[in-house]
Design an enzyme around this catalytic site. Structure first.
Site, PDB file in Angstrom:
ATOM      1  N   PHE A   1      68.125  20.387 139.351  1.00 60.69           N
ATOM      2  CA  PHE A   1      67.766  21.756 139.697  1.00 60.69           C
ATOM      3  C   PHE A   1      68.635  22.078 140.901  1.00 60.69           C
ATOM      4  CE2 PHE A   1      63.669  24.385 139.156  1.00 60.69           C
ATOM      5  CZ  PHE A   1      63.867  24.521 137.798  1.00 60.69           C
TER       6      PHE A   1
ATOM      7  N   GLN B   1      61.867  34.842 148.993  1.00 63.13           N
ATOM      8  CA  GLN B   1      62.985  34.404 148.151  1.00 63.13           C
ATOM      9  C   GLN B   1      63.259  35.452 147.076  1.00 63.13           C
ATOM     10  OE1 GLN B   1      62.738  30.900 145.241  1.00 63.13           O
ATOM     11  NE2 GLN B   1      64.104  30.118 146.813  1.00 63.13           N
TER      12      GLN B   1
ATOM     13  N   HIS C   1      65.267  36.120 143.839  1.00 61.16           N
ATOM     14  CA  HIS C   1      66.049  35.468 142.791  1.00 61.16           C
ATOM     15  C   HIS C   1      67.201  36.409 142.451  1.00 61.16           C
ATOM     16  CE1 HIS C   1      67.122  33.640 138.996  1.00 61.16           C
ATOM     17  NE2 HIS C   1      66.333  32.637 139.271  1.00 61.16           N
TER      18      HIS C   1
ATOM     19  N   LEU D   1      62.601  37.589 135.170  1.00 63.96           N
ATOM     20  CA  LEU D   1      63.688  36.643 135.387  1.00 63.96           C
ATOM     21  C   LEU D   1      64.669  36.551 134.232  1.00 63.96           C
ATOM     22  CD1 LEU D   1      62.486  33.319 137.019  1.00 63.96           C
ATOM     23  CD2 LEU D   1      63.796  35.192 137.980  1.00 63.96           C
TER      24      LEU D   1
ATOM     25  N   GLU E   1      68.424  31.234 135.457  1.00 63.64           N
ATOM     26  CA  GLU E   1      69.624  30.733 136.114  1.00 63.64           C
ATOM     27  C   GLU E   1      70.542  30.059 135.083  1.00 63.64           C
ATOM     28  OE1 GLU E   1      68.052  28.485 139.418  1.00 63.64           O
ATOM     29  OE2 GLU E   1      68.900  30.042 140.669  1.00 63.64           O
TER      30      GLU E   1
ATOM     31  N   ARG F   1      70.895  30.476 145.468  1.00 65.97           N
ATOM     32  CA  ARG F   1      70.233  31.736 145.110  1.00 65.97           C
ATOM     33  C   ARG F   1      70.427  32.819 146.156  1.00 65.97           C
ATOM     34  NH1 ARG F   1      64.281  29.843 142.803  1.00 65.97           N
ATOM     35  NH2 ARG F   1      65.093  29.065 140.851  1.00 65.97           N
TER      36      ARG F   1
ATOM     37  N   HIS G   1      60.809  36.906 144.245  1.00 65.50           N
ATOM     38  CA  HIS G   1      60.353  35.795 143.407  1.00 65.50           C
ATOM     39  C   HIS G   1      59.269  34.957 144.078  1.00 65.50           C
ATOM     40  CE1 HIS G   1      60.556  32.848 140.298  1.00 65.50           C
ATOM     41  NE2 HIS G   1      61.136  31.931 141.023  1.00 65.50           N
TER      42      HIS G   1
ATOM     43  N   ARG H   1      62.871  28.244 149.465  1.00 62.92           N
ATOM     44  CA  ARG H   1      62.164  27.232 148.678  1.00 62.92           C
ATOM     45  C   ARG H   1      63.117  26.548 147.712  1.00 62.92           C
ATOM     46  NH1 ARG H   1      59.552  27.367 143.407  1.00 62.92           N
ATOM     47  NH2 ARG H   1      60.443  29.433 143.147  1.00 62.92           N
TER      48      ARG H   1
HETATM   49  C1  LIG Z   1      58.584  33.643 136.686  1.00 68.72           C
HETATM   50  C2  LIG Z   1      58.227  32.492 137.597  1.00 68.72           C
HETATM   51  C3  LIG Z   1      58.736  31.227 137.352  1.00 68.72           C
HETATM   52  C4  LIG Z   1      58.416  30.164 138.202  1.00 68.72           C
HETATM   53  N1  LIG Z   1      58.923  28.923 137.921  1.00 68.72           N
HETATM   54  C5  LIG Z   1      58.615  27.883 138.738  1.00 68.72           C
HETATM   55  C6  LIG Z   1      59.114  26.573 138.451  1.00 68.72           C
HETATM   56  O1  LIG Z   1      59.808  26.355 137.470  1.00 68.72           O
HETATM   57  N2  LIG Z   1      58.775  25.571 139.301  1.00 68.72           N
HETATM   58  C7  LIG Z   1      57.997  25.757 140.413  1.00 68.72           C
HETATM   59  O2  LIG Z   1      57.735  24.808 141.151  1.00 68.72           O
HETATM   60  N3  LIG Z   1      57.496  26.998 140.687  1.00 68.72           N
HETATM   61  C8  LIG Z   1      57.772  28.049 139.880  1.00 68.72           C
HETATM   62  N4  LIG Z   1      57.261  29.294 140.163  1.00 68.72           N
HETATM   63  C9  LIG Z   1      56.277  29.423 141.246  1.00 68.72           C
HETATM   64  C10 LIG Z   1      54.913  28.845 140.812  1.00 68.72           C
HETATM   65  O3  LIG Z   1      54.640  29.287 139.507  1.00 68.72           O
HETATM   66  C11 LIG Z   1      53.770  29.272 141.722  1.00 68.72           C
HETATM   67  O4  LIG Z   1      54.127  29.091 143.057  1.00 68.72           O
HETATM   68  C12 LIG Z   1      52.500  28.457 141.472  1.00 68.72           C
HETATM   69  O5  LIG Z   1      52.176  28.466 140.108  1.00 68.72           O
HETATM   70  C13 LIG Z   1      51.344  28.996 142.292  1.00 68.72           C
HETATM   71  O6  LIG Z   1      50.157  28.362 141.907  1.00 68.72           O
HETATM   72  P1  LIG Z   1      48.810  28.632 142.707  1.00 68.72           P
HETATM   73  O7  LIG Z   1      47.770  27.778 142.080  1.00 68.72           O
HETATM   74  O8  LIG Z   1      49.055  28.506 144.151  1.00 68.72           O
HETATM   75  O9  LIG Z   1      48.495  30.180 142.445  1.00 68.72           O
HETATM   76  P2  LIG Z   1      48.354  31.018 141.094  1.00 68.72           P
HETATM   77  O10 LIG Z   1      48.760  30.282 139.885  1.00 68.72           O
HETATM   78  O11 LIG Z   1      49.005  32.314 141.393  1.00 68.72           O
HETATM   79  O12 LIG Z   1      46.798  31.240 140.962  1.00 68.72           O
HETATM   80  C14 LIG Z   1      46.108  32.132 141.786  1.00 68.72           C
HETATM   81  C15 LIG Z   1      44.667  32.203 141.347  1.00 68.72           C
HETATM   82  O13 LIG Z   1      43.945  32.977 142.276  1.00 68.72           O
HETATM   83  C16 LIG Z   1      43.167  33.958 141.609  1.00 68.72           C
HETATM   84  N5  LIG Z   1      42.999  35.073 142.557  1.00 68.72           N
HETATM   85  C17 LIG Z   1      43.957  35.738 143.239  1.00 68.72           C
HETATM   86  N6  LIG Z   1      43.387  36.657 144.034  1.00 68.72           N
HETATM   87  C18 LIG Z   1      42.052  36.568 143.851  1.00 68.72           C
HETATM   88  C19 LIG Z   1      40.927  37.269 144.388  1.00 68.72           C
HETATM   89  N7  LIG Z   1      41.074  38.238 145.298  1.00 68.72           N
HETATM   90  N8  LIG Z   1      39.704  36.928 143.945  1.00 68.72           N
HETATM   91  C20 LIG Z   1      39.538  35.951 143.031  1.00 68.72           C
HETATM   92  N9  LIG Z   1      40.564  35.261 142.492  1.00 68.72           N
HETATM   93  C21 LIG Z   1      41.802  35.570 142.909  1.00 68.72           C
HETATM   94  C22 LIG Z   1      43.967  34.272 140.361  1.00 68.72           C
HETATM   95  O14 LIG Z   1      43.141  34.850 139.363  1.00 68.72           O
HETATM   96  C23 LIG Z   1      44.429  32.856 139.996  1.00 68.72           C
HETATM   97  O15 LIG Z   1      43.397  32.174 139.337  1.00 68.72           O
HETATM   98  C24 LIG Z   1      57.577  30.370 139.325  1.00 68.72           C
HETATM   99  C25 LIG Z   1      57.073  31.646 139.578  1.00 68.72           C
HETATM  100  C26 LIG Z   1      57.406  32.701 138.726  1.00 68.72           C
HETATM  101  C27 LIG Z   1      56.887  34.058 139.036  1.00 68.72           C
END
Ligand SMILES: Cc1cc2nc3c(=O)[nH]c(=O)nc-3n(C[C@H](O)[C@H](O)[C@H](O)COP(=O)(O)OP(=O)(O)OC[C@H]3O[C@@H](n4cnc5c(N)ncnc54)[C@H](O)[C@@H]3O)c2cc1C
Length: 595
Positions: A132, A246, A248, A268, A271, A302, A366, A400
């Site tokens: 990566f 960040q 993208h 997206l 890449e 990036r 992103h 990141r």
């Molecule tokens: C298109 C894309 C591709 C990506 N690809 C990668 C990758 O390949 N590798 C990598 O490491 N990272 C990647 N990322 C980043 C990564 O996906 C996220 O940083 C990570 O999944 C975040 O997980 P989390 O559990 O912290 O939050 P999230 O998965 O965002 O979960 C948040 C949770 O909180 C809940 N919530 C939010 N606000 C409230 C509220 N007020 N009340 C109640 N519930 C609430 C939501 O319903 C959800 O359940 C990518 C991001 C994107 C957008």
């Protein structure tokens, strides 16, 4: 024109639920924390999310998750993983948090395997790992191009096996805190419209990030609006590093007036299109990366490519949709279909054949590197309040490393879970004075906001906020523009006091609550970007274009009793000896190794 209903003093009805630990958010971070608690015998945990079970932003992660397993490169190690992370974060990451993640990851990856994550594998059946950007070795594990979905499925299955209770479609709107300790949280059931008070001695915020406060973003519109950061800030916790966003380089640049294309704005364009030979051209047909990065060209980091595109657009060499062209038409259709199947199909559905013509791309928001300031266990300065996953700050610094955010979710899920289990002290109780002074007035405010026949359309105000962030706190920043952004934000806040909102169960109600969260995150980004008078990682000031060694500091944001948001800076700690040694070895960061 009618004004918002006055807040009446009538008693407000609400349900109460007692739990010992409330986990707000059911993405990878929330799920992993809940699993750790259950495995350590803490019952009485409730996980909730504002969407269905298994449906969190995590499912959108595609590329992979980092951990020094050494499947192909046995010389890799957690210390080198940490060194790469600090390098990419431009040395304002918290070294201890970085090491917490990198030390744990080999075990975390193996345990996900045991729980059924559908990893892509080598011929020998090992967990496969790929290069990566900016990593010294192949350390990114993946499950085809659906890593996040596969990971969350495995976590949800494991949580269900352990009978972790989960409540769907509940939105938290405020934490119950006296500034020193948290006592619970309040919100509403999005299906029934009922208000709910959760009495909880411990609250874990795993509510995602804030990248969607920009109009061109890679997240789902209704997520990543800064809920976690704003809830913690309001409860008395500090935010940190909010200026680092960040961008993208290649999101879809579309005609936003065209209903077929509009939903794709900012999504997206992987890449891998550049990895497979895609070239960037401005509207004048010039392969402009020759001017910015003659050696690395389109495959530079990036932030470098994103800045180059932004510069081209700012200087009038962009397309009508504010982007540039990404062209891979020198490859034939068979090659593109085989190597980039999802991209090929997506553009084909929209009537564009990538083998025949270029696609339009522009940088897109992103990931927010900042978030809630926490200690080494994920706890904030407010007793009992934790923040993990994308909600927390500290691991990523100024930029990141791809694949590190999924890693952070599970690593900090475990760390926070361990800490909470060590001192689990039963259900919390919201003291009567807080019910009267905080909980009930808040419910009355929500009740007054519901069905408010105000002057301003919620969607339009949200769009204004996202646009101002793009225009004033985007890739190229300067003092005058950031100040103007703060003025525009004040005007948005003003309009937000008189919104046209439907009932509690309506989308407009949810978005009106989001708007409140977004303004907090937006203010911190604008103020932090103004404060940091240098350029570092993803933060670029045209009026301070160089890195300034004195700025190896983190900006913290606190809610002051008087005068709004207060900023202060703290120096960054030094890395451990092992990580310093890995840094001194000078492993090569190769941006060309995109797979
Ligand atoms: C298109 C894309 C591709 C990506 N690809 C990668 C990758 O390949 N590798 C990598 O490491 N990272 C990647 N990322 C980043 C990564 O996906 C996220 O940083 C990570 O999944 C975040 O997980 P989390 O559990 O912290 O939050 P999230 O998965 O965002 O979960 C948040 C949770 O909180 C809940 N919530 C939010 N606000 C409230 C509220 N007020 N009340 C109640 N519930 C609430 C939501 O319903 C959800 O359940 C990518 C991001 C994107 C957008």
């Amino acid at each position: 024109m009618s004004e918002r209903q006055p807040i009446d003093a009538e008693p407000v009805e609400y349900d109460c639920e007692d739990v010992s630990v409330l986990v707000v958010g059911a993405g990878a971070a929330g799920a992993r924390a809940a699993i750790e608690l259950a495995q350590r015998g803490v019952d009485d945990v409730l996980v909730l999310g504002k969407r269905g079970h298994g449906d969190a932003h995590t499912t959108w992660a595609r590329g992979g998750i980092n951990g020094a397993l050494g499947t192909h490169d046995p010389e890799d190690s957690p210390a080198i993983h940490a060194a790469d992370t600090l390098n990419e974060g431009h040395f304002v990451n918290d070294p201890a948090k970085v090491e917490t993640v990198t030390e744990q990851m080999p075990e975390r990856l193996r345990e996900l395997d045991e729980w059924g994550m559908a990893y892509s594998r080598t011929e020998d059946g090992e967990i496969d790992q790929r290069f990566f950007g900016a990593q010294s070795f192949r350390r990114t594990a993946f499950a085809g191009d659906h890593t996040g979905e596969s990971m969350l499925n495995a976590l949800v299955d494991r949580a269900q096996e352990l009978s972790v209770p989960y409540r769907e479609n509940v939105m938290i709107t405020k934490l119950v805190s006296d500034g020193d300790a948290v006592h619970g949280a309040v919100g509403f059931d999005m299906d029934t419209g009922e208000f709910v008070l959760f009495n909880a001695g411990t609250v874990v915020l795993a509510a995602g990030g804030h990248a969607a406060i920009y109009n061109r973003h890679t997240s789902r519109d209704d997520e990543n609006n800064g809920d976690g950061a704003a809830l913690a800030y309001d409860a008395g916790a500090s935010l940190m590093d909010m200026e680092f966003i960040q961008f993208h380089p290649t999101g879809m640049a579309v005609d936003e007036d065209d209903p077929e294309w509009e939903p794709w704005s900012g999504r997206l364009v992987t890449e891998a299109v550049r990895g497979e030979g895609g070239r960037l051209f401005n509207a004048e047909g010039e392969r402009f990366m020759e001017r910015y990065s003659p050696d690395q060209m389109e495959l530079d980091a990036r932030d470098v490519v994103a800045r180059a595109i932004a510069q081209e657009v700012a200087e009038g060499r962009g397309t009508e949709n504010g982007g540039v062209y990404l062209d891979i038409s020198h490859r034939d259709a068979e090659f593109i279909e085989e190597r980039l199947p999802r991209m090929y199909e997506r553009f084909d559905d929209l009537g564009v054949d990538m083998a025949e013509e270029p696609v339009e791309v522009a940088p897109t928001s992103h990931y927010g590197m900042g978030g809630v300031a926490v200690d080494d266990h994920g706890e904030t300065d407010v007793d009992g309040l934790f923040a993990i996953g994308e909600t927390m700050a500290g691991v990523h610094g100024a930029n990141r490393l791809g694949g590190n955010s999924l890693a952070e979710t599970v690593a900090y899920g475990v760390v926070a879970g361990e800490r909470i289990a060590d001192r689990a002290d039963g259900p919390g109780t919201v003291p009567d004075d807080l019910r009267e002074s905080l909980v009930e007035p808040h419910f009355r405010e929500l009740r007054a906001m519901a069905n408010n026949d105000g002057e301003h359309d919620v969607g339009a105000v949200l769009a204004d906020l996202r646009e101002l962030m793009w225009e004033h706190a985007g890739i190229l920043r300067d003092e005058a523009s950031l100040r103007e952004g703060l003025d525009r934000l004040a005007a948005v806040r003003d309009r937000a006091t008189d919104l046209d909102v439907g009932p509690v169960t309506s989308e407009t109600f949810e978005f009106a609550v989001d708007l409140g969260f977004m303004t907090v995150a937006a203010e911190a980004v604008l103020r932090g970007a103004l404060e940091r008078e240098e350029s570092r990682g993803a933060h670029f000031r045209t009026d301070y274009p160089d890195v300034d060694g004195d700025w190896r500091r983190n900006v913290h944001f606190d809610a002051a009793d008087v005068g709004g948001m207060r900023l202060r800076t703290e120096p960054v700690d030094e890395p451990s000896e092992a990580v310093q040694a890995a840094l001194d070895e000078g492993h090569e960061l190769d941006y060309h190794q995109l797979e």
